[in-house]
Scaffold this active site. Structure first.
Site, PDB file in Angstrom:
ATOM      1  CD  GLU A  20     -36.776 -21.717   2.516  1.00  0.00           C
ATOM      2  OE1 GLU A  20     -37.525 -22.144   1.606  1.00  0.00           O
ATOM      3  OE2 GLU A  20     -37.043 -21.813   3.711  1.00  0.00           O
TER       4      GLU A  20
ATOM      5  CD  GLU B  26     -35.465 -15.699   1.778  1.00  0.00           C
ATOM      6  OE1 GLU B  26     -35.901 -16.763   1.292  1.00  0.00           O
ATOM      7  OE2 GLU B  26     -36.191 -14.815   2.272  1.00  0.00           O
TER       8      GLU B  26
ATOM      9  CB  CYS C 210     -42.389 -25.149   1.405  1.00  0.00           C
ATOM     10  SG  CYS C 210     -41.392 -25.663   2.771  1.00  0.00           S
TER      11      CYS C 210
ATOM     12  CB  SER D 261     -38.379 -18.207   3.157  1.00  0.00           C
ATOM     13  OG  SER D 261     -38.030 -18.271   1.797  1.00  0.00           O
TER      14      SER D 261
ATOM     15  CE  LYS E 233     -48.119 -27.594  -1.194  1.00  0.00           C
ATOM     16  NZ  LYS E 233     -47.352 -26.420  -0.801  1.00  0.00           N
TER      17      LYS E 233
ATOM     18  CD  GLU F 156     -49.125 -22.483  -1.900  1.00  0.00           C
ATOM     19  OE1 GLU F 156     -49.347 -23.672  -2.184  1.00  0.00           O
ATOM     20  OE2 GLU F 156     -48.008 -22.079  -1.533  1.00  0.00           O
TER      21      GLU F 156
ATOM     22  CD  GLU G 152     -50.627 -13.442  -2.706  1.00  0.00           C
ATOM     23  OE1 GLU G 152     -51.720 -13.086  -3.203  1.00  0.00           O
ATOM     24  OE2 GLU G 152     -50.538 -13.902  -1.552  1.00  0.00           O
TER      25      GLU G 152
ATOM     26  CB  CYS H 299     -46.207 -33.099   3.024  1.00  0.00           C
ATOM     27  SG  CYS H 299     -45.297 -31.565   3.049  1.00  0.00           S
TER      28      CYS H 299
END
Ligand code: SF4
Ligand code: SF4
Ligand code: SF4
Ligand code: FES
Lengths: 578, 174
Positions: A280, A283, A300, A320, A359, A362, A367, A504
């Site tokens: 990242e 990036e 994230c 990102s 998550k 997720e 993908e 988190c």
């Protein structure tokens, strides 16, 4: 602040004039029971559990919404008050599917606790039979309306704190329910799976989807190589499930417990957090240098990512392309690690222990399967891990400390602070600053991006560049921030967004806190604990992580290489806001 | 990539299937109504009232449009729409069944008749129109023929001295 004089249970005191009777009483160490109240979020006076006698008032008053006034005389423990509180609980129980021993909130339930404290021994009313209809289609949240006491906390957390509004009261009278629009499943509306509603629900009406059975099955399957990774926030939450103080760091015990449960290898998501920072960070540098889309926004937090897909699809190109750390971990485990250890990737089963319910959705995204296999097979929350440890009869508090396994277990302080709002930003700045200037960064602590306010902004000098950054936590704050950018009132180069308030450490899968009004205070302990771990680490910059360096040298090549892209990056999908 | 939950065909029995024609002919009208009230304080009730008057019910597409324009969650709007008995979420059925739940009928077992109708018509007590759009069921106060209690009326025709057993037979006529 002006003060007013009040008398509560005979104690005379001057209290700030903007206090409620509840606040005044508690400041005098006089407790008043509450059930629906959640400071700043749900101040609706719905349940009447907090009633008190106020001199010269004709009826009992709800202390949680009653402002103090000069000369007020309050009594919190009279026969009338006790009788009223009992009646309220009895009436709730008459419209409640009581099955404590099999309930998700058993021993964590505020209703159960109050019934015990108020000495409820029977329900003298004809019970109204609650229809049991369980909505378990969402991979994150299970709804059981037969337990719902209609306190409204979830509605207001979802609407005000998270800016989603997936659920609300519908119908009326005895038929009143909390549901998504048109009585649909949570799975069919724009719920982001953050689980903040679960955290505040006083009873067992909302819970996470329990996936522990899947993990047990994998563990007892001799054909599988079962590996586990733990997110940063888990190690400062898990101890609370075993009676330790809030935020107690239990990394070593947690690793021991996981080894005892039978995982073949115990790895650290912090390793992948360091990896994320390399990808990242580069990036960001690339976008800054080559006119790429700015601001770059972190990706994230899966609750935030889904929020962006539903409500801010015009910002999807700003996200990102980096996968979240635990997904990166899964992809690396099933490629690099598999190759190096000579294990067939189809036999590797990756379990993620996360503070997060989002998550769970997720890891089911099609993908996210960079190797042809799902990067991560199952996500369990901190609470579910605690349940497994209890089921296995492991005496957690007495466990010795163990270390994470090689070759995906090494981490730096930068990886650790991913668990708290501002941490990803700080970790990224530590690396970007060194990469851009080529000089060693002396002071690694970017205190300007720390703190627990909903939105924070800062300007950071990196080389010749003034980089404008912002940090938002809780998707409601993300909405406020992005709305300002949409209107052209603000702009930044780099933004960190975490879906849960505080990051988190306060995720929807973290240990329950019985007094829900302490939820947003316990963040402080858990956050401090993570910053302490960071300070105690010999390495505090992601790009210095030796295992990550080896990974690039031996396998990935350069950051953002083609191979890195295939395994570590992803894309996003516009979704309906309904 | 498919977009989940965009109402192309619906499972819940709402009017999403008819969204297309609503979109074509009514969405413009809905928009006019929304924008007319948008700036007033607490615009939602006025908007829903006018939808009900103009369309005869609250079309889902119109509620979604309201949610977008007012930046108010659809679940909240749905909550308001189901709170007031004046609002209906489906167009009226072909036939209207009114069951008297006034005192005289009630003591003679009108509630059992009503429950039987709910069962026969597969209604859960909240939605009042059947999925096939054939019947709308409503509870009313006295229909003025207490001598015949319990009583129901279908499109103006009165059926008296009812028992739950008689209900399926009567419905077959429609
Ligand atoms: S919600 Fe609480 S009181 Fe109700 S069944 Fe569950 S544990 Fe028992
Ligand atoms: S999981 Fe999050 S978005 Fe979904 S209903 Fe709960 S609070 Fe709302
Ligand atoms: S689901 Fe829980 S938080 Fe929501 S209204 Fe019901 S009891 Fe309260
Ligand atoms: S009314 Fe005060 S806590 Fe519910």
């Amino acid at each position: 602040m002006d003060k007013v004089n009040v008398t509560i249970d005979g104690i005379v005191a001057a209290v700030p004039s903007d206090y409620t009777v509840l606040e005044a009483a508690r400041s005098l160490n006089i407790d008043i029971p509450t059930l629906c109240f959640l400071k700043g979020i749900n101040e609706v006076g719905a349940c009447r559990m907090c009633v008190v006698e106020v001199e010269r008032a004709r009826t009992l008053q709800a202390a949680c919404v009653l402002p103090v006034s000069e000369g007020m005389v309050v009594r919190t423990n009279t026969p009338k008050v006790r009788e009223a509180r009992k009646t309220i609980l009895e009436l709730i129980l008459a419209r409640h599917n009581r099955e404590c021993t099999t309930c998700s909130k058993n021993l964590n339930c505020e209703l159960q606790k109050l019934c015990d404290e108020m000495n409820i021994k029977e329900v003298p009313y004809q019970p109204y039979e609650m229809k049991v209809e369980i909505d378990d289609l969402s991979p994150c949240v299970v709804r059981d309306t037969s337990k719902c006491i209609l306190c409204g906390r979830c509605v207001n957390v979802c609407k005000k704190v998270q800016g989603v509004g997936a659920i609300d009261f519908s119908k009326r009278g005895i038929n009143t329910m909390v549901t998504p629009a048109f009585g649909q499943s949570l799975n069919d509306v724009a719920c982001i799976g953050c689980g903040q509603c679960i955290k505040v629900c006083p009873v067992g009406a909302l819970s996470e989807k329990d996936d522990t059975e899947e993990v047990w099955q994998a563990l007892s399957n001799p054909d599988l190589h079962v590996i586990v990774q733990t997110a940063p926030a888990v190690r400062v939450g898990l101890g609370e499930e075993f009676g330790m103080e809030k935020g107690a760091p239990v990394t070593g015990k947690m690793v021991s417990a996981l080894k005892r449960l039978g995982f073949d290898k115990v790895f650290d998501t912090d390793f992948a957090a360091d990896l994320t920072i390399i990808e990242e960070g580069n990036e960001l540098i690339d976008r800054l240098n080559n006119g790429g889309k700015l601001p770059l926004i972190t990706s994230c937090s899966p609750g935030w990512v889904k929020y962006c897909e539903h409500f801010f699809p015009d910002f999807l190109d700003n996200l990102s392309t980096c996968k979240s750390p635990h997904e990166m971990f899964g992809a690396i485990a099933k490629s690099y690690y598999a190759k190096k250890e000579g294990i067939d990737p189809s036999k590797i089963f990756v379990v993620s222990v996360m503070p997060c319910t989002a998550k769970k959705f997720e890891c089911k995204r099609p993908e996210l399967s960079g190797t042809g296999y799902a990067d991560v097979d199952v996500v369990i929350t901190t609470r579910e891990l605690a349940r497994m440890i209890k089921q296995a009869r492991i005496n957690f508090a007495k466990l010795e400390d163990s270390k994470f396994d090689k070759i995906l277990g090494e981490s730096t302080g930068a990886g650790v602070i991913f668990g708290v709002t501002g941490g990803v930003m700080e970790a990224a700045l530590r690396t970007v600053a060194e990469v851009v200037t080529g000089k060693e960064l002396q002071n690694v602590e970017y205190t300007a991006v720390r703190g627990l306010e909903g939105i924070r902004e800062a300007q950071v000098k990196i080389g010749d560049l003034d980089v404008k950054v912002a940090v938002a936590n809780g998707t409601g704050n993300a909405k406020a921030l992005l709305d300002r950018i949409r209107k052209g009132e603000a702009n930044y180069h780099f933004i960190e967004i975490m879906g849960c308030p505080g990051g988190c450490i306060n995720g929807g899968g973290q240990p329950f806190i019985m007094d829900k009004n302490e939820i947003y205070m316990s963040e402080v302990d858990r956050a401090d604990s993570l910053y302490n771990i960071d300070r105690s680490m010999p390495l505090r910059k992601s790009h210095l992580n030796p295992e990550v360096k080896t990974l690039y040298d031996e396998y990935l090549g350069k950051p953002n290489s083609e191979k890195a892209h295939k395994l570590l990056h992803t894309h996003y999908t516009k979704r309906s806001r309904f | 990539m498919s977009e989940p939950n965009v109402n192309n065909g619906c499972r819940c029995g709402c009017d999403a299937g008819s969204k297309m024609d609503v979109q074509n002919s009514k969405l413009k009208e809905a928009d006019e109504i929304i924008y007319k009230h948008k700036t007033q304080k607490g615009p939602l009730l006025s908007i829903l009232n006018e939808f009900q008057d103009s369309f005869g019910y609250l079309p889902r597409a119109a509620l979604e449009e309201t949610s977008k324009v007012l930046d108010m969650p659809l679940a909240e709007i749905y909550g308001v729409a189901t709170f007031y008995s004046r609002f209906t979420l489906k167009p009226r059925g072909e036939h209207t069944i009114s069951v008297c739940l006034g005192t005289a009928c009630y003591v003679k077992g009108a509630k059992d008749i009503f429950d039987e109708l709910l069962k026969e018509l597969k209604l859960d007590g909240s939605g009042e129109t059947t999925d096939d759009g054939k019947f709308t069921l409503e509870a009313t106060r006295c229909l003025g023929c207490c001598g015949l209690s319990p009583v129901m009326m279908i499109d103006g025709e009165v059926y008296g001295r009812l028992t739950p057993e008689k209900v399926p037979e009567i419905l077959k006529k429609y």
